[in-house]
Design a protein around this motif. Structure first.
Motif, mmCIF file in Angstrom:
data_model
loop_
_atom_site.group_PDB
_atom_site.id
_atom_site.type_symbol
_atom_site.label_atom_id
_atom_site.label_comp_id
_atom_site.label_asym_id
_atom_site.label_seq_id
_atom_site.Cartn_x
_atom_site.Cartn_y
_atom_site.Cartn_z
ATOM 1 N N LEU A 6 29.980 -9.692 1.031
ATOM 2 C CA LEU A 6 31.141 -9.116 1.701
ATOM 3 C C LEU A 6 32.424 -9.375 0.912
ATOM 4 O O LEU A 6 32.534 -10.339 0.165
ATOM 5 N N ASP A 7 33.406 -8.519 1.108
ATOM 6 C CA ASP A 7 34.683 -8.608 0.397
ATOM 7 C C ASP A 7 35.784 -8.984 1.379
ATOM 8 O O ASP A 7 36.198 -8.172 2.201
ATOM 9 N N PHE A 8 36.238 -10.254 1.293
ATOM 10 C CA PHE A 8 37.341 -10.743 2.116
ATOM 11 C C PHE A 8 38.593 -10.943 1.267
ATOM 12 O O PHE A 8 39.500 -11.668 1.663
ATOM 13 N N ALA A 25 28.360 -15.167 -3.406
ATOM 14 C CA ALA A 25 28.524 -13.714 -3.532
ATOM 15 C C ALA A 25 29.486 -13.139 -2.500
ATOM 16 O O ALA A 25 29.445 -11.961 -2.196
ATOM 17 N N VAL A 26 30.373 -13.972 -1.952
ATOM 18 C CA VAL A 26 31.416 -13.508 -1.043
ATOM 19 C C VAL A 26 32.725 -13.516 -1.817
ATOM 20 O O VAL A 26 33.051 -14.485 -2.490
ATOM 21 N N ASN A 27 33.483 -12.448 -1.731
ATOM 22 C CA ASN A 27 34.730 -12.335 -2.478
ATOM 23 C C ASN A 27 35.891 -12.810 -1.610
ATOM 24 O O ASN A 27 36.284 -12.147 -0.659
ATOM 25 N N PHE A 28 36.458 -13.993 -1.966
ATOM 26 C CA PHE A 28 37.638 -14.531 -1.299
ATOM 27 C C PHE A 28 38.850 -14.498 -2.232
ATOM 28 O O PHE A 28 39.824 -15.208 -2.011
ATOM 29 N N ALA A 29 38.826 -13.675 -3.267
ATOM 30 C CA ALA A 29 39.912 -13.636 -4.254
ATOM 31 C C ALA A 29 41.239 -13.330 -3.568
ATOM 32 O O ALA A 29 41.356 -12.397 -2.786
ATOM 33 N N HIS A 30 42.229 -14.154 -3.856
ATOM 34 C CA HIS A 30 43.600 -13.986 -3.349
ATOM 35 C C HIS A 30 43.683 -14.055 -1.816
ATOM 36 O O HIS A 30 44.621 -13.529 -1.229
ATOM 37 N N VAL A 49 38.127 -19.123 -6.084
ATOM 38 C CA VAL A 49 37.361 -18.166 -6.871
ATOM 39 C C VAL A 49 35.884 -18.557 -6.810
ATOM 40 O O VAL A 49 35.540 -19.734 -6.827
ATOM 41 N N HIS A 50 35.038 -17.563 -6.688
ATOM 42 C CA HIS A 50 33.591 -17.775 -6.662
ATOM 43 C C HIS A 50 33.011 -17.335 -7.993
ATOM 44 O O HIS A 50 33.397 -16.301 -8.527
ATOM 45 N N ASN A 51 32.104 -18.116 -8.527
ATOM 46 C CA ASN A 51 31.439 -17.765 -9.773
ATOM 47 C C ASN A 51 30.409 -16.675 -9.479
ATOM 48 O O ASN A 51 29.451 -16.909 -8.756
#
Length: 106
Positions: A6-8, A25-30, A49-51
């Motif tokens: 998911l993209d958060f 695999a979860v996007n918490f960018a910014h 940031v997630h690798n």
């Protein structure tokens, strides 16, 4: 709940309880976290940031510290202290996730 993929990114996340949530695999960018529970107490987190190529998550804190977490057991595996920086503004994993770069604000 399964958050995999998911993209958060760019969201403000309030009152989240993330102690036993697989964040790989979860996007918490910014994203901005407010009153969020992780496994351990954190200083004010200014970047996350997630690798994308491995089970790692890095948090940049308001005291210039970077913590790299292993997402499988949600434990810190590396802590980097930078006395010359007060806030970690942004971070990213580069070179296929083998290196972590950061930018701070003094």
């Amino acid at each position: 709940m399964d958050f995999t993929g998911l993209d958060f990114s760019r969201l403000t996340i309030y009152h989240a309880y993330l102690q036993h949530v697989d964040r790989q695999a979860v996007n918490f960018a910014h994203s901005i976290f407010k009153e969020t529970v992780f496994n351990q107490p954190l200083d004010p987190v200014s970047s996350v940031v997630h690798n994308p190529n491995g089970p790692l998550l890095a948090t940049g804190e308001g005291n210039g510290r970077i913590v790299v977490w292993r997402t499988a057991d949600q434990r810190p595996i590396l802590i980097i202290e930078d006395a010359s920086t007060s806030w970690i503004v942004t971070m990213d994993f580069i070179h296929s996730g083998k290196r972590l770069v950061s930018e701070g604000n003094a």
